[in-house]
Design a protein around this motif. Sequence first.
Motif, mmCIF file in Angstrom:
data_model
loop_
_atom_site.group_PDB
_atom_site.id
_atom_site.type_symbol
_atom_site.label_atom_id
_atom_site.label_comp_id
_atom_site.label_asym_id
_atom_site.label_seq_id
_atom_site.Cartn_x
_atom_site.Cartn_y
_atom_site.Cartn_z
ATOM 1 N N UNK A 64 15.762 18.969 -16.443
ATOM 2 C CA UNK A 64 14.454 19.489 -16.000
ATOM 3 C C UNK A 64 13.468 18.337 -15.832
ATOM 4 N N UNK A 65 13.453 17.443 -16.815
ATOM 5 C CA UNK A 65 12.564 16.290 -16.761
ATOM 6 C C UNK A 65 12.853 15.431 -15.527
ATOM 7 N N UNK A 66 14.126 15.153 -15.276
ATOM 8 C CA UNK A 66 14.506 14.320 -14.130
ATOM 9 C C UNK A 66 14.050 14.969 -12.828
ATOM 10 N N UNK A 67 14.224 16.270 -12.706
ATOM 11 C CA UNK A 67 13.796 16.959 -11.485
ATOM 12 C C UNK A 67 12.276 16.907 -11.337
ATOM 13 N N UNK A 68 11.548 17.090 -12.438
ATOM 14 C CA UNK A 68 10.086 16.989 -12.373
ATOM 15 C C UNK A 68 9.659 15.578 -11.964
ATOM 16 N N UNK A 69 10.322 14.582 -12.527
ATOM 17 C CA UNK A 69 9.982 13.202 -12.195
ATOM 18 C C UNK A 69 10.228 12.926 -10.720
ATOM 19 N N UNK A 70 11.321 13.422 -10.198
ATOM 20 C CA UNK A 70 11.596 13.250 -8.768
ATOM 21 C C UNK A 70 10.510 13.902 -7.922
ATOM 22 N N UNK A 71 10.073 15.091 -8.322
ATOM 23 C CA UNK A 71 9.022 15.793 -7.582
ATOM 24 C C UNK A 71 7.710 15.003 -7.625
ATOM 25 N N UNK A 72 7.373 14.460 -8.781
ATOM 26 C CA UNK A 72 6.152 13.661 -8.896
ATOM 27 C C UNK A 72 6.279 12.390 -8.068
ATOM 28 N N UNK A 73 7.440 11.758 -8.103
ATOM 29 C CA UNK A 73 7.664 10.563 -7.283
ATOM 30 C C UNK A 73 7.484 10.884 -5.799
ATOM 31 N N UNK A 74 8.006 12.026 -5.369
ATOM 32 C CA UNK A 74 7.849 12.435 -3.960
ATOM 33 C C UNK A 74 6.378 12.679 -3.637
ATOM 34 N N UNK A 75 5.673 13.355 -4.554
ATOM 35 C CA UNK A 75 4.245 13.616 -4.341
ATOM 36 C C UNK A 75 3.449 12.314 -4.262
ATOM 37 N N UNK A 76 3.774 11.370 -5.138
ATOM 38 C CA UNK A 76 3.091 10.065 -5.118
ATOM 39 C C UNK A 76 3.328 9.361 -3.786
ATOM 40 N N UNK A 77 4.566 9.322 -3.367
ATOM 41 C CA UNK A 77 4.912 8.646 -2.112
ATOM 42 C C UNK A 77 4.230 9.324 -0.927
ATOM 43 N N UNK A 78 4.233 10.634 -0.901
ATOM 44 C CA UNK A 78 3.633 11.362 0.212
ATOM 45 C C UNK A 78 2.116 11.199 0.231
ATOM 46 N N UNK A 79 1.479 11.257 -0.917
ATOM 47 C CA UNK A 79 0.031 11.071 -0.984
ATOM 48 C C UNK A 79 -0.358 9.672 -0.535
ATOM 49 N N UNK A 80 0.411 8.686 -0.952
ATOM 50 C CA UNK A 80 0.151 7.308 -0.543
ATOM 51 C C UNK A 80 0.367 7.155 0.953
ATOM 52 N N UNK A 81 1.446 7.733 1.455
ATOM 53 C CA UNK A 81 1.738 7.654 2.889
ATOM 54 C C UNK A 81 0.610 8.273 3.709
ATOM 55 N N UNK A 82 0.119 9.426 3.284
ATOM 56 C CA UNK A 82 -0.968 10.093 4.014
ATOM 57 C C UNK A 82 -2.238 9.246 4.017
ATOM 58 N N UNK A 83 -2.557 8.636 2.874
ATOM 59 C CA UNK A 83 -3.757 7.801 2.796
ATOM 60 C C UNK A 83 -3.617 6.582 3.704
ATOM 61 N N UNK A 84 -2.470 5.939 3.661
ATOM 62 C CA UNK A 84 -2.246 4.761 4.508
ATOM 63 C C UNK A 84 -2.319 5.144 5.984
ATOM 64 N N UNK A 85 -1.701 6.240 6.344
ATOM 65 C CA UNK A 85 -1.728 6.695 7.731
ATOM 66 C C UNK A 85 -3.161 7.008 8.173
ATOM 67 N N UNK A 86 -3.901 7.722 7.347
ATOM 68 C CA UNK A 86 -5.276 8.075 7.701
ATOM 69 C C UNK A 86 -6.143 6.827 7.832
ATOM 70 N N UNK A 87 -5.985 5.882 6.910
ATOM 71 C CA UNK A 87 -6.778 4.651 6.981
ATOM 72 C C UNK A 87 -6.399 3.853 8.222
ATOM 73 N N UNK A 88 -5.116 3.779 8.525
ATOM 74 C CA UNK A 88 -4.688 2.981 9.680
ATOM 75 C C UNK A 88 -5.159 3.585 10.997
ATOM 76 N N UNK A 89 -5.379 4.895 11.028
ATOM 77 C CA UNK A 89 -5.866 5.544 12.245
ATOM 78 C C UNK A 89 -7.311 5.167 12.567
ATOM 79 N N UNK A 90 -8.040 4.686 11.564
ATOM 80 C CA UNK A 90 -9.426 4.268 11.752
ATOM 81 C C UNK A 90 -9.490 2.867 12.383
ATOM 82 N N UNK A 91 -8.400 2.138 12.294
ATOM 83 C CA UNK A 91 -8.362 0.729 12.689
ATOM 84 C C UNK A 91 -7.939 0.550 14.135
ATOM 85 N N UNK A 92 -8.302 -0.613 14.671
ATOM 86 C CA UNK A 92 -7.804 -0.966 15.996
ATOM 87 C C UNK A 92 -6.366 -1.481 15.828
ATOM 88 N N UNK A 93 -5.625 -1.657 16.925
ATOM 89 C CA UNK A 93 -4.215 -2.039 16.790
ATOM 90 C C UNK A 93 -3.976 -3.329 15.998
#
Length: 116
Positions: A64-93
């Motif tokens: 159960x712990x391992x599955x929860x940790x995997x879910x949190x790891x996925x959430x961390x990665x996805x939240x970081x990815x969304x922030x990076x994507x949103x920030x990069x959209x504000x920038x010029x190429x």
Amino acid sequence: QLAWMQQALRLTPEQFARIKALHEQSSPRLRALAAQVGRMRGEFAAFERERRTSGQVDFLDFARFVEQRRAVDRDCAESTRRLILAASEVMNPQQRETYLAFLDPALKNVSANPPN
């Protein structure tokens, strides 16, 4: 904490304000995830103490712990990815290319070495 971006990427005041707002919007979610990671590190330490003292592990609890940790790891990665994507959209190429190149080694390190 974002001053490095403003200087290194030569962001306009408008770009900096937008990126700062994006970080502020994502901050509560990222702090909550960081707190979950901290709690899970404590839980893992408790599993390890139990294993060392009793020589036994509750494999259902650990699974159960391992599955929860995997879910949190996925959430961390996805939240970081969304922030990076949103920030990069504000920038010029050019800014975007520099930003992503700067983050690439750190992101690869996180992917290769997920937290315990």
